[in-house]
Design a protein around this motif. Structure first.
Motif, PDB file in Angstrom:
ATOM      1  N   ASN A  19       0.861  -1.179   0.000  1.00 55.84           N
ATOM      2  CA  ASN A  19       0.000   0.000   0.000  1.00 55.84           C
ATOM      3  C   ASN A  19       0.900   1.232   0.000  1.00 55.84           C
ATOM      4  O   ASN A  19       2.126   1.125   0.116  1.00 55.84           O
ATOM      5  CB  ASN A  19      -0.970  -0.009   1.184  1.00 55.84           C
ATOM      6  CG  ASN A  19      -0.259  -0.024   2.519  1.00 55.84           C
ATOM      7  OD1 ASN A  19       0.864   0.462   2.665  1.00 55.84           O
ATOM      8  ND2 ASN A  19      -0.909  -0.578   3.527  1.00 55.84           N
ATOM      9  N   ALA A  20       0.329   2.406  -0.156  1.00 57.03           N
ATOM     10  CA  ALA A  20       1.125   3.634  -0.288  1.00 57.03           C
ATOM     11  C   ALA A  20       2.000   3.874   0.940  1.00 57.03           C
ATOM     12  O   ALA A  20       3.158   4.292   0.811  1.00 57.03           O
ATOM     13  CB  ALA A  20       0.210   4.826  -0.529  1.00 57.03           C
ATOM     14  N   GLU A  21       1.487   3.624   2.122  1.00 56.15           N
ATOM     15  CA  GLU A  21       2.264   3.850   3.347  1.00 56.15           C
ATOM     16  C   GLU A  21       3.492   2.935   3.394  1.00 56.15           C
ATOM     17  O   GLU A  21       4.603   3.387   3.700  1.00 56.15           O
ATOM     18  CB  GLU A  21       1.400   3.613   4.575  1.00 56.15           C
ATOM     19  CG  GLU A  21       2.125   3.862   5.879  1.00 56.15           C
ATOM     20  CD  GLU A  21       1.254   3.598   7.104  1.00 56.15           C
ATOM     21  OE1 GLU A  21       1.791   3.709   8.212  1.00 56.15           O
ATOM     22  OE2 GLU A  21       0.065   3.291   6.941  1.00 56.15           O
ATOM     23  N   SER A  22       3.328   1.668   3.076  1.00 57.60           N
ATOM     24  CA  SER A  22       4.454   0.734   3.075  1.00 57.60           C
ATOM     25  C   SER A  22       5.464   1.095   1.996  1.00 57.60           C
ATOM     26  O   SER A  22       6.674   1.037   2.212  1.00 57.60           O
ATOM     27  CB  SER A  22       3.966  -0.702   2.869  1.00 57.60           C
ATOM     28  OG  SER A  22       3.173  -1.113   3.955  1.00 57.60           O
ATOM     29  N   TYR A  23       4.965   1.475   0.816  1.00 59.21           N
ATOM     30  CA  TYR A  23       5.860   1.874  -0.272  1.00 59.21           C
ATOM     31  C   TYR A  23       6.723   3.060   0.140  1.00 59.21           C
ATOM     32  O   TYR A  23       7.929   3.074  -0.087  1.00 59.21           O
ATOM     33  CB  TYR A  23       5.068   2.210  -1.533  1.00 59.21           C
ATOM     34  CG  TYR A  23       5.942   2.722  -2.641  1.00 59.21           C
ATOM     35  CD1 TYR A  23       6.664   1.840  -3.428  1.00 59.21           C
ATOM     36  CD2 TYR A  23       6.084   4.087  -2.868  1.00 59.21           C
ATOM     37  CE1 TYR A  23       7.501   2.313  -4.437  1.00 59.21           C
ATOM     38  CE2 TYR A  23       6.911   4.563  -3.863  1.00 59.21           C
ATOM     39  CZ  TYR A  23       7.612   3.672  -4.642  1.00 59.21           C
ATOM     40  OH  TYR A  23       8.443   4.140  -5.610  1.00 59.21           O
ATOM     41  N   ASP A  24       6.109   4.055   0.778  1.00 66.59           N
ATOM     42  CA  ASP A  24       6.859   5.234   1.219  1.00 66.59           C
ATOM     43  C   ASP A  24       7.967   4.872   2.198  1.00 66.59           C
ATOM     44  O   ASP A  24       9.001   5.536   2.249  1.00 66.59           O
ATOM     45  CB  ASP A  24       5.922   6.262   1.851  1.00 66.59           C
ATOM     46  CG  ASP A  24       5.073   6.986   0.821  1.00 66.59           C
ATOM     47  OD1 ASP A  24       5.456   6.990  -0.373  1.00 66.59           O
ATOM     48  OD2 ASP A  24       4.036   7.548   1.216  1.00 66.59           O
TER      49      ASP A  24
END
Length: 35
Positions: A19-24
């Motif tokens: 998800n976006a949070e993990s990717y960041d």
């Protein structure tokens, strides 16, 4: 979101759905282009 994994004949590839949070948290901000 696509539900097909990347595949290359004869290769065993890992695929991680983030998800976006993990990717960041894991992205690499390095610019690998040559000057």
């Amino acid at each position: 979101m696509h539900n097909r994994r990347l595949s290359i004949s004869g290769m065993n590839l890992w695929c991680h759905w983030l998800n976006a949070e993990s990717y960041d948290q894991v992205k690499d901000p390095t610019n690998y282009t040559l000057d």
